[in-house]
Design a protein around this motif. Structure first.
Motif, short mmCIF file in Angstrom:
data_model
loop_
_atom_site.label_atom_id
_atom_site.label_comp_id
_atom_site.label_asym_id
_atom_site.label_seq_id
_atom_site.Cartn_x
_atom_site.Cartn_y
_atom_site.Cartn_z
N SER A 1 0.81 -1.21 0.00
CA SER A 1 0.00 0.00 0.00
C SER A 1 0.85 1.27 0.00
O SER A 1 0.32 2.37 -0.11
N LEU A 2 2.17 1.12 0.12
CA LEU A 2 3.04 2.29 0.13
C LEU A 2 3.02 2.96 -1.24
O LEU A 2 3.24 2.33 -2.27
N GLU A 3 2.76 4.25 -1.24
CA GLU A 3 2.73 5.04 -2.48
C GLU A 3 4.03 5.83 -2.60
O GLU A 3 4.40 6.56 -1.69
N ILE A 4 4.72 5.66 -3.71
CA ILE A 4 5.97 6.36 -3.96
C ILE A 4 5.88 7.15 -5.26
O ILE A 4 5.46 6.61 -6.30
N LEU A 5 6.26 8.42 -5.20
CA LEU A 5 6.46 9.21 -6.41
C LEU A 5 7.94 9.18 -6.74
O LEU A 5 8.77 9.53 -5.91
N LEU A 6 8.27 8.73 -7.94
CA LEU A 6 9.66 8.60 -8.37
C LEU A 6 9.97 9.60 -9.46
O LEU A 6 9.23 9.70 -10.45
N THR A 7 11.06 10.34 -9.29
CA THR A 7 11.48 11.32 -10.29
C THR A 7 12.99 11.29 -10.38
O THR A 7 13.67 10.51 -9.72
N ASN A 8 13.56 12.16 -11.22
CA ASN A 8 15.02 12.29 -11.31
C ASN A 8 15.35 13.57 -12.05
O ASN A 8 14.46 14.38 -12.33
N ASP A 9 16.65 13.77 -12.37
CA ASP A 9 16.99 14.92 -13.21
C ASP A 9 17.73 14.50 -14.48
O ASP A 9 17.96 15.32 -15.36
N ASP A 10 18.09 13.21 -14.59
CA ASP A 10 18.76 12.73 -15.80
C ASP A 10 17.79 12.48 -16.94
O ASP A 10 18.21 12.26 -18.09
N GLY A 11 16.51 12.47 -16.65
CA GLY A 11 15.52 12.19 -17.69
C GLY A 11 14.88 10.83 -17.48
O GLY A 11 15.48 9.90 -16.94
N ILE A 12 13.65 10.70 -17.93
CA ILE A 12 12.86 9.51 -17.66
C ILE A 12 13.40 8.26 -18.35
O ILE A 12 13.10 7.14 -17.94
N ASP A 13 14.23 8.43 -19.37
CA ASP A 13 14.79 7.28 -20.08
C ASP A 13 16.16 6.87 -19.56
O ASP A 13 16.81 6.00 -20.16
#
Length: 268
Positions: free
Chosen positions: A4-16
């Protein structure tokens, strides 16, 4: 880690980038992960924000044509379920030292989350400097083994352990994986700063010279710092705070009173 843990994942190198793919695969094994990441590389953009960004669907989630800070705002306020945790990374290249914290897009995404009162982890991987530019190195998901291992552990344990009662976010830096799991050290950001500039005709070349002395036998950073820990092959975890704090002191109060007397300010 609870399903049930909700995580928002991001970065700065780009999604690919390989780093975000590695974290997505590891975290998705036991959590619901929503990816909202820049469509393109936005390294070293700090907390730059946009007024409007285009968004497109991606196999991992959403690609935002903007900065990491844009991604966190868009993800938390609109695109995804409101998460228990924001994870930023894994960055291809370390984010070490006090002077880097405001410059790094990876770390800035975690800081943006802190302003939403959402705990965050920023994870970056140190790659020893040689003659090959970082942008030309082809990484595999196996290179991020220490990053995925420690980030998954922290995502599972840190919230319930009360870590974020004392820290707004964790700045995690890991060595390039070499087979055996690396040990962990709780650190503080190094104060070392060696930016330099050299003029060449009409251009000025800026250079970060701290990377020239990362040899663990001679590194000048003291024990307990993030840079020394990573150079010596350990995982660095720095618990940090945001928003910025203010230090009130008598000297500044006296100076402010003197200003009022000097320019003739009347009480209001």
């Amino acid at each position: 880690m609870s399903d049930s843990l909700e995580i928002l994942l991001t970065n700065d190198d780009g999604i690919d980038s390989t780093g975000i793919r590695a974290l997505y695969e590891a975290l998705s094994e036991h959590a619901n992960v929503t990816v909202v990441a820049p469509a393109n590389d936005h390294s070293a953009c700090g907390r730059s924000i946009s007024h409007e960004v285009d968004v497109s669907e991606h196999e991992l989630g959403y690609a935002v044509y903007g900065t990491p800070a844009d991604c966190v705002v868009a993800g938390l306020a609109e695109l995804g379920p409101f998460p228990d945790l924001v994870v930023s990374g894994c960055n291809e290249g370390a984010n070490l030292g006090e002077y880097v914290l405001g410059r790094s897009g990876t770390v800035s995404a975690a800081v943006e989350a802190a302003f939403f009162d959402v705990p965050a982890i920023a994870t970056s991987m140190y790659v020893p400097v040689d003659e090959t530019p970082l942008s030309e190195i082809e990484f595999t998901t196996d290179d991020f083994a220490d990053a995925t291992r420690v980030t998954s552990f922290l995502a599972e344990k840190a919230i319930n352990a009360g870590v974020f009662d004392h820290a707004a976010y964790l700045n995690v830096n890991v060595p390039l994986a070499d087979g055996d799991p690396a040990p962990v050290e709780i650190t503080h950001p190094s104060k070392r700063y060696e930016m330099d500039a050299e003029r060449n005709g009409d251009a000025v070349h800026l250079k970060d010279r701290v990377w020239e002395s990362m040899d663990p036998d001679v590194i000048p950073d003291p024990n307990g710092t993030d840079r020394r820990a990573v150079a010596e092959g350990r995982i660095s975890i720095s618990p940090l705070t945001a928003p910025h704090s203010t230090n009130h002191h008598d000297t500044l109060e006296e100076l402010a009173a003197t200003y009022g007397e000097t320019v003739g300010v009347t009480d209001r």
